[in-house]
Design a protein around this motif. Sequence first.
Motif, PDB file in Angstrom:
ATOM      1  N   SER A   1       5.805 -10.098  -0.996  1.00 41.09           N
ATOM      2  CA  SER A   1       6.036 -11.501  -0.685  1.00 41.09           C
ATOM      3  C   SER A   1       5.275 -12.351  -1.699  1.00 41.09           C
ATOM      4  CB  SER A   1       5.592 -11.762   0.758  1.00 41.09           C
ATOM      5  OG  SER A   1       5.759 -13.102   1.072  1.00 41.09           O
ATOM      6  N   SER A   2       4.649 -13.429  -1.277  1.00 44.34           N
ATOM      7  CA  SER A   2       3.878 -14.281  -2.188  1.00 44.34           C
ATOM      8  C   SER A   2       3.127 -15.338  -1.381  1.00 44.34           C
ATOM      9  CB  SER A   2       4.823 -14.988  -3.164  1.00 44.34           C
ATOM     10  OG  SER A   2       4.126 -15.959  -3.907  1.00 44.34           O
TER      11      SER A   2
ATOM     12  N   VAL B   1       4.409  -1.045   8.190  1.00 39.04           N
ATOM     13  CA  VAL B   1       5.069  -2.142   7.463  1.00 39.04           C
ATOM     14  C   VAL B   1       3.982  -2.998   6.818  1.00 39.04           C
ATOM     15  CG1 VAL B   1       6.580  -4.143   7.625  1.00 39.04           C
ATOM     16  CG2 VAL B   1       7.011  -2.159   9.088  1.00 39.04           C
ATOM     17  N   THR B   2       3.989  -3.058   5.502  1.00 37.32           N
ATOM     18  CA  THR B   2       2.928  -3.779   4.774  1.00 37.32           C
ATOM     19  C   THR B   2       3.512  -4.970   4.019  1.00 37.32           C
ATOM     20  OG1 THR B   2       1.637  -1.751   4.494  1.00 37.32           O
ATOM     21  CG2 THR B   2       1.147  -3.566   2.995  1.00 37.32           C
ATOM     22  N   ASP B   3       2.913  -6.123   4.263  1.00 31.72           N
ATOM     23  CA  ASP B   3       3.305  -7.354   3.566  1.00 31.72           C
ATOM     24  C   ASP B   3       2.289  -7.607   2.454  1.00 31.72           C
ATOM     25  OD1 ASP B   3       4.290  -9.829   2.875  1.00 31.72           O
ATOM     26  OD2 ASP B   3       3.638 -10.841   4.708  1.00 31.72           O
ATOM     27  N   ILE B   4       2.725  -7.473   1.206  1.00 30.02           N
ATOM     28  CA  ILE B   4       1.843  -7.721   0.065  1.00 30.02           C
ATOM     29  C   ILE B   4       2.016  -9.182  -0.352  1.00 30.02           C
ATOM     30  CG2 ILE B   4       1.400  -7.145  -2.364  1.00 30.02           C
ATOM     31  CD1 ILE B   4       0.561  -4.889  -0.500  1.00 30.02           C
ATOM     32  N   ILE B   5       0.899  -9.911  -0.427  1.00 27.09           N
ATOM     33  CA  ILE B   5       0.965 -11.360  -0.666  1.00 27.09           C
ATOM     34  C   ILE B   5       0.184 -11.699  -1.936  1.00 27.09           C
ATOM     35  CG2 ILE B   5       0.664 -13.632   0.433  1.00 27.09           C
ATOM     36  CD1 ILE B   5       0.285 -12.035   3.116  1.00 27.09           C
TER      37      ILE B   5
ATOM     38  N   ARG C   1      -3.617  -1.708  -8.601  1.00 29.31           N
ATOM     39  CA  ARG C   1      -4.653  -0.902  -7.920  1.00 29.31           C
ATOM     40  C   ARG C   1      -4.862  -1.407  -6.496  1.00 29.31           C
ATOM     41  NH1 ARG C   1      -7.301  -1.113 -12.689  1.00 29.31           N
ATOM     42  NH2 ARG C   1      -8.718  -2.778 -12.058  1.00 29.31           N
ATOM     43  N   GLN C   2      -4.932  -2.737  -6.349  1.00 24.17           N
ATOM     44  CA  GLN C   2      -5.168  -3.296  -5.006  1.00 24.17           C
ATOM     45  C   GLN C   2      -3.955  -3.067  -4.089  1.00 24.17           C
ATOM     46  OE1 GLN C   2      -6.870  -7.233  -4.824  1.00 24.17           O
ATOM     47  NE2 GLN C   2      -8.508  -6.720  -6.255  1.00 24.17           N
ATOM     48  N   ILE C   3      -2.751  -3.133  -4.666  1.00 25.09           N
ATOM     49  CA  ILE C   3      -1.549  -2.866  -3.849  1.00 25.09           C
ATOM     50  C   ILE C   3      -1.547  -1.398  -3.403  1.00 25.09           C
ATOM     51  CG2 ILE C   3       0.982  -2.738  -3.858  1.00 25.09           C
ATOM     52  CD1 ILE C   3       0.927  -5.157  -5.835  1.00 25.09           C
TER      53      ILE C   3
ATOM     54  N   ALA D   1      -1.781  -7.762   2.869  1.00 21.58           N
ATOM     55  CA  ALA D   1      -2.883  -7.765   1.904  1.00 21.58           C
ATOM     56  C   ALA D   1      -2.630  -8.822   0.848  1.00 21.58           C
ATOM     57  CB  ALA D   1      -2.998  -6.389   1.243  1.00 21.58           C
ATOM     58  N   TYR D   2      -3.621  -9.705   0.666  1.00 17.48           N
ATOM     59  CA  TYR D   2      -3.561 -10.680  -0.432  1.00 17.48           C
ATOM     60  C   TYR D   2      -3.979  -9.979  -1.721  1.00 17.48           C
ATOM     61  CZ  TYR D   2      -2.854 -14.538   2.808  1.00 17.48           C
ATOM     62  OH  TYR D   2      -2.318 -15.389   3.747  1.00 17.48           O
TER      63      TYR D   2
END
Length: 240
Positions: free
Chosen positions: A132-133, A173-177, A203-205, A216-217
Amino acid sequence: MERKAVIIGATSGIGRALAEELHSRGYALGLTGRRVERLEELKNSLGKNVKIQFMDVTKTRDAIDQLEMLIRELKHMDIIVLNAGVSNFRGSTMWKTEKRVIDVNIRGFTALANYSFDYFEKKGNGHIVGISSVAGHFGYGLSAAYNASKAFVSTYLQGYRQRANHSKADIAVTDIIPGFVESEMTDGKPGMFWVAGKDKAARQIANAIESRKNRAYITKRWWLVGWVLKLVPNWVLDRI
Ligand SMILES: NC(=O)c1ccc[n+]([C@@H]2O[C@H](COP(=O)([O-])OP(=O)(O)OC[C@H]3O[C@@H](n4cnc5c(N)ncnc54)[C@H](OP(=O)(O)O)[C@@H]3O)[C@@H](O)[C@H]2O)c1
Protein backbone atom coordinates in the motif's frame (compact mmCIF):
# COMPACT_ATOMS: atom_id res chain seq x y z
CA MET A 1 10.79 -27.11 3.78
CA GLU A 2 11.91 -24.40 1.33
CA ARG A 3 9.57 -21.36 1.41
CA LYS A 4 8.19 -20.28 -1.96
CA ALA A 5 7.32 -16.65 -2.59
CA VAL A 6 5.75 -15.07 -5.67
CA ILE A 7 6.39 -11.37 -6.29
CA ILE A 8 3.99 -9.62 -8.65
CA GLY A 9 5.93 -6.75 -10.22
CA ALA A 10 9.57 -7.75 -9.67
CA THR A 11 11.24 -5.99 -12.60
CA SER A 12 12.29 -2.78 -10.81
CA GLY A 13 12.33 -0.78 -7.59
CA ILE A 14 10.93 -2.34 -4.44
CA GLY A 15 9.86 -5.60 -6.12
CA ARG A 16 13.28 -6.32 -7.57
CA ALA A 17 15.09 -5.42 -4.32
CA LEU A 18 12.70 -7.66 -2.38
CA ALA A 19 13.38 -10.52 -4.81
CA GLU A 20 17.11 -10.14 -4.12
CA GLU A 21 16.54 -9.95 -0.35
CA LEU A 22 14.22 -12.98 -0.14
CA HIS A 23 16.52 -15.01 -2.42
CA SER A 24 19.48 -14.23 -0.15
CA ARG A 25 17.35 -15.54 2.76
CA GLY A 26 16.85 -18.87 0.98
CA TYR A 27 13.41 -18.48 -0.58
CA ALA A 28 12.52 -20.04 -3.91
CA LEU A 29 10.92 -17.34 -6.06
CA GLY A 30 8.33 -16.85 -8.77
CA LEU A 31 8.79 -13.44 -10.34
CA THR A 32 6.44 -11.57 -12.68
CA GLY A 33 6.26 -8.37 -14.69
CA ARG A 34 5.73 -7.17 -18.23
CA ARG A 35 9.41 -6.46 -19.01
CA VAL A 36 10.50 -10.03 -19.68
CA GLU A 37 14.10 -9.10 -20.52
CA ARG A 38 14.45 -7.70 -17.01
CA LEU A 39 12.96 -10.86 -15.51
CA GLU A 40 15.48 -12.93 -17.47
CA GLU A 41 18.36 -10.73 -16.37
CA LEU A 42 17.23 -10.95 -12.72
CA LYS A 43 16.83 -14.74 -12.93
CA ASN A 44 20.37 -15.02 -14.34
CA SER A 45 21.84 -12.77 -11.68
CA LEU A 46 20.08 -14.59 -8.80
CA GLY A 47 20.91 -18.12 -9.98
CA LYS A 48 19.00 -21.18 -8.79
CA ASN A 49 15.43 -21.51 -7.48
CA VAL A 50 13.92 -18.72 -9.60
CA LYS A 51 11.01 -19.07 -12.03
CA ILE A 52 9.78 -16.16 -14.11
CA GLN A 53 6.48 -15.39 -15.81
CA PHE A 54 5.28 -12.56 -18.03
CA MET A 55 2.22 -10.93 -16.51
CA ASP A 56 0.21 -7.79 -17.20
CA VAL A 57 -2.04 -7.51 -14.15
CA THR A 58 -4.59 -5.41 -16.03
CA LYS A 59 -5.47 -8.50 -18.12
CA THR A 60 -6.98 -10.09 -15.06
CA ARG A 61 -8.16 -13.42 -16.54
CA ASP A 62 -4.77 -14.00 -18.19
CA ALA A 63 -2.97 -12.84 -15.02
CA ILE A 64 -4.76 -15.46 -12.91
CA ASP A 65 -3.93 -18.18 -15.49
CA GLN A 66 -0.30 -17.01 -15.52
CA LEU A 67 -0.15 -17.09 -11.71
CA GLU A 68 -1.55 -20.65 -11.78
CA MET A 69 1.14 -21.65 -14.31
CA LEU A 70 3.86 -20.13 -12.12
CA ILE A 71 2.55 -21.94 -9.03
CA ARG A 72 2.56 -25.22 -10.97
CA GLU A 73 6.20 -24.63 -11.91
CA LEU A 74 7.11 -23.81 -8.30
CA LYS A 75 4.99 -26.82 -7.13
CA HIS A 76 3.27 -24.60 -4.56
CA MET A 77 3.16 -21.01 -3.25
CA ASP A 78 3.53 -19.98 0.42
CA ILE A 79 3.63 -16.18 0.05
CA ILE A 80 2.36 -13.76 -2.57
CA VAL A 81 3.62 -10.17 -2.60
CA LEU A 82 1.23 -7.93 -4.55
CA ASN A 83 3.68 -5.18 -5.42
CA ALA A 84 2.79 -4.12 -9.00
CA GLY A 85 1.70 -0.52 -9.01
CA VAL A 86 1.69 2.70 -11.02
CA SER A 87 1.22 6.27 -9.91
CA ASN A 88 -0.04 9.48 -11.46
CA PHE A 89 1.97 11.74 -9.16
CA ARG A 90 3.12 13.83 -12.10
CA GLY A 91 -0.22 15.53 -11.74
CA SER A 92 -2.29 14.06 -14.53
CA THR A 93 -5.96 13.84 -13.64
CA MET A 94 -6.87 12.81 -17.19
CA TRP A 95 -9.24 9.84 -17.21
CA LYS A 96 -6.78 7.78 -19.27
CA THR A 97 -4.12 8.15 -16.55
CA GLU A 98 -6.49 7.62 -13.65
CA LYS A 99 -7.97 4.56 -15.37
CA ARG A 100 -4.48 3.05 -15.66
CA VAL A 101 -3.95 3.54 -11.92
CA ILE A 102 -7.29 1.89 -11.16
CA ASP A 103 -6.61 -0.98 -13.59
CA VAL A 104 -3.21 -1.83 -12.10
CA ASN A 105 -3.51 -0.84 -8.43
CA ILE A 106 -7.12 -1.90 -7.85
CA ARG A 107 -8.39 -4.30 -10.54
CA GLY A 108 -5.11 -6.18 -10.96
CA PHE A 109 -4.41 -6.22 -7.23
CA THR A 110 -7.91 -7.44 -6.33
CA ALA A 111 -8.01 -10.22 -8.94
CA LEU A 112 -4.75 -11.71 -7.69
CA ALA A 113 -5.44 -11.16 -3.96
CA ASN A 114 -8.85 -12.80 -4.30
CA TYR A 115 -7.40 -15.77 -6.21
CA SER A 116 -4.56 -16.15 -3.68
CA PHE A 117 -6.88 -16.18 -0.67
CA ASP A 118 -8.92 -19.03 -2.20
CA TYR A 119 -5.68 -20.86 -3.11
CA PHE A 120 -4.34 -20.54 0.46
CA GLU A 121 -7.68 -21.63 1.96
CA LYS A 122 -7.58 -24.81 -0.12
CA LYS A 123 -3.89 -25.35 0.72
CA GLY A 124 -4.52 -24.77 4.45
CA ASN A 125 -2.03 -21.93 4.90
CA GLY A 126 -0.34 -19.00 3.21
CA HIS A 127 0.52 -15.35 3.38
CA ILE A 128 -0.82 -12.39 1.35
CA VAL A 129 1.37 -9.30 1.34
CA GLY A 130 0.06 -6.11 -0.27
CA ILE A 131 2.12 -2.99 -0.94
CA SER A 132 0.00 0.00 0.00
CA SER A 133 1.37 3.48 0.82
CA VAL A 134 1.24 6.29 3.37
CA ALA A 135 -0.45 8.09 0.45
CA GLY A 136 -3.50 5.93 1.20
CA HIS A 137 -4.06 7.84 4.46
CA PHE A 138 -5.24 11.05 2.75
CA GLY A 139 -6.66 12.46 -0.47
CA TYR A 140 -4.30 14.49 -2.63
CA GLY A 141 -5.34 16.58 -5.61
CA LEU A 142 -2.21 15.93 -7.68
CA SER A 143 -2.56 12.16 -7.46
CA ALA A 144 -6.16 11.59 -6.39
CA ALA A 145 -6.49 8.17 -8.06
CA TYR A 146 -3.18 6.89 -6.69
CA ASN A 147 -3.91 7.89 -3.09
CA ALA A 148 -7.43 6.47 -3.32
CA SER A 149 -6.10 3.22 -4.82
CA LYS A 150 -3.76 2.75 -1.86
CA ALA A 151 -6.60 3.42 0.61
CA PHE A 152 -8.42 0.63 -1.23
CA VAL A 153 -5.44 -1.73 -0.85
CA SER A 154 -5.15 -1.18 2.92
CA THR A 155 -8.89 -1.42 3.56
CA TYR A 156 -9.21 -4.50 1.35
CA LEU A 157 -6.35 -6.21 3.19
CA GLN A 158 -8.00 -5.47 6.54
CA GLY A 159 -11.20 -7.10 5.25
CA TYR A 160 -9.25 -10.15 4.12
CA ARG A 161 -7.45 -10.32 7.48
CA GLN A 162 -10.90 -10.59 9.07
CA ARG A 163 -11.79 -13.34 6.59
CA ALA A 164 -8.53 -15.10 7.47
CA ASN A 165 -9.36 -14.90 11.19
CA HIS A 166 -12.67 -16.69 10.48
CA SER A 167 -11.05 -19.29 8.24
CA LYS A 168 -9.88 -22.76 9.27
CA ALA A 169 -6.75 -22.13 7.20
CA ASP A 170 -3.71 -20.40 8.71
CA ILE A 171 -3.52 -17.30 6.48
CA ALA A 172 -1.52 -14.17 7.34
CA VAL A 173 -2.31 -10.84 5.67
CA THR A 174 0.34 -8.11 5.77
CA ASP A 175 -0.21 -4.50 4.74
CA ILE A 176 3.11 -2.87 3.81
CA ILE A 177 2.89 0.93 4.07
CA PRO A 178 5.93 2.64 2.56
CA GLY A 179 6.68 6.34 2.76
CA PHE A 180 9.13 7.38 0.03
CA VAL A 181 11.44 4.76 -1.47
CA GLU A 182 13.89 5.34 -4.32
CA SER A 183 12.55 3.69 -7.49
CA GLU A 184 11.54 4.40 -11.08
CA MET A 185 8.17 5.52 -9.74
CA THR A 186 9.67 8.26 -7.58
CA ASP A 187 12.54 9.21 -9.90
CA GLY A 188 12.49 13.03 -10.23
CA LYS A 189 9.55 13.47 -7.87
CA PRO A 190 9.91 16.83 -6.11
CA GLY A 191 9.42 17.47 -2.39
CA MET A 192 10.34 14.02 -1.10
CA PHE A 193 11.85 13.49 2.36
CA TRP A 194 13.00 10.49 4.43
CA VAL A 195 13.63 8.68 1.13
CA ALA A 196 14.70 5.10 1.83
CA GLY A 197 17.11 3.19 -0.38
CA LYS A 198 15.33 0.26 -1.99
CA ASP A 199 17.62 -2.32 -0.35
CA LYS A 200 16.85 -0.97 3.12
CA ALA A 201 13.13 -0.94 2.28
CA ALA A 202 13.38 -4.54 1.02
CA ARG A 203 15.13 -5.68 4.22
CA GLN A 204 12.40 -4.14 6.38
CA ILE A 205 9.65 -5.62 4.18
CA ALA A 206 11.26 -9.08 4.39
CA ASN A 207 11.48 -8.72 8.20
CA ALA A 208 7.78 -7.76 8.35
CA ILE A 209 6.90 -10.80 6.21
CA GLU A 210 8.92 -13.18 8.36
CA SER A 211 7.32 -11.75 11.54
CA ARG A 212 3.88 -12.12 9.91
CA LYS A 213 3.08 -8.50 10.85
CA ASN A 214 -0.45 -7.24 10.17
CA ARG A 215 0.94 -3.91 8.97
CA ALA A 216 4.37 -2.35 8.69
CA TYR A 217 5.49 1.17 7.83
CA ILE A 218 8.59 1.29 5.60
CA THR A 219 10.82 2.74 6.86
CA LYS A 220 9.64 2.39 10.42
CA ARG A 221 9.62 6.11 11.22
CA TRP A 222 6.83 6.65 8.68
CA TRP A 223 4.59 5.29 11.44
CA LEU A 224 4.83 8.79 12.93
CA VAL A 225 3.54 10.42 9.72
CA GLY A 226 0.75 7.83 9.51
CA TRP A 227 -0.24 8.55 13.11
CA VAL A 228 -0.21 12.35 12.62
CA LEU A 229 -2.23 12.06 9.39
CA LYS A 230 -4.93 10.13 11.24
CA LEU A 231 -5.20 12.98 13.79
CA VAL A 232 -5.35 15.84 11.25
CA PRO A 233 -8.96 17.02 10.81
CA ASN A 234 -10.50 16.74 7.35
CA TRP A 235 -10.96 20.52 7.05
CA VAL A 236 -7.15 20.84 7.20
CA LEU A 237 -6.55 18.04 4.68
CA ASP A 238 -9.17 19.59 2.37
CA ARG A 239 -7.00 22.72 2.13
CA ILE A 240 -3.59 21.15 1.37
N1 LIG B 1 8.59 4.17 -4.35
C1 LIG B 1 7.82 4.68 -3.39
O1 LIG B 1 8.15 5.73 -2.77
C2 LIG B 1 6.56 3.99 -2.99
C3 LIG B 1 5.89 4.45 -1.86
C4 LIG B 1 4.73 3.82 -1.45
C5 LIG B 1 4.26 2.73 -2.15
N2 LIG B 1 4.92 2.29 -3.26
C6 LIG B 1 4.38 1.14 -3.97
O2 LIG B 1 5.38 0.16 -4.14
C7 LIG B 1 5.08 -0.64 -5.28
C8 LIG B 1 6.33 -0.75 -6.15
O3 LIG B 1 6.63 0.53 -6.68
P1 LIG B 1 8.11 1.03 -7.00
O4 LIG B 1 8.27 2.31 -6.29
O5 LIG B 1 9.10 -0.05 -6.78
O6 LIG B 1 7.93 1.39 -8.54
P2 LIG B 1 8.55 0.80 -9.90
O7 LIG B 1 10.03 0.71 -9.81
O8 LIG B 1 7.96 1.63 -10.96
O9 LIG B 1 7.99 -0.70 -9.96
C9 LIG B 1 6.66 -0.98 -10.34
C10 LIG B 1 6.53 -2.47 -10.60
O10 LIG B 1 5.15 -2.70 -10.97
C11 LIG B 1 5.11 -3.45 -12.16
N3 LIG B 1 3.93 -3.13 -12.97
C12 LIG B 1 3.48 -1.90 -13.34
N4 LIG B 1 2.40 -2.04 -14.15
C13 LIG B 1 2.18 -3.37 -14.27
C14 LIG B 1 1.22 -4.14 -14.98
N5 LIG B 1 0.27 -3.57 -15.74
N6 LIG B 1 1.27 -5.48 -14.90
C15 LIG B 1 2.23 -6.07 -14.15
N7 LIG B 1 3.17 -5.41 -13.45
C16 LIG B 1 3.15 -4.06 -13.52
C17 LIG B 1 6.38 -3.06 -12.91
O11 LIG B 1 6.74 -4.11 -13.80
P3 LIG B 1 6.62 -4.00 -15.43
O12 LIG B 1 6.66 -2.55 -15.79
O13 LIG B 1 7.79 -4.78 -15.93
O14 LIG B 1 5.33 -4.66 -15.74
C18 LIG B 1 7.39 -2.94 -11.77
O15 LIG B 1 7.97 -4.19 -11.49
C19 LIG B 1 3.90 0.05 -5.97
O16 LIG B 1 2.71 -0.63 -5.63
C20 LIG B 1 3.91 1.43 -5.38
O17 LIG B 1 2.64 2.03 -5.40
C21 LIG B 1 6.06 2.90 -3.70
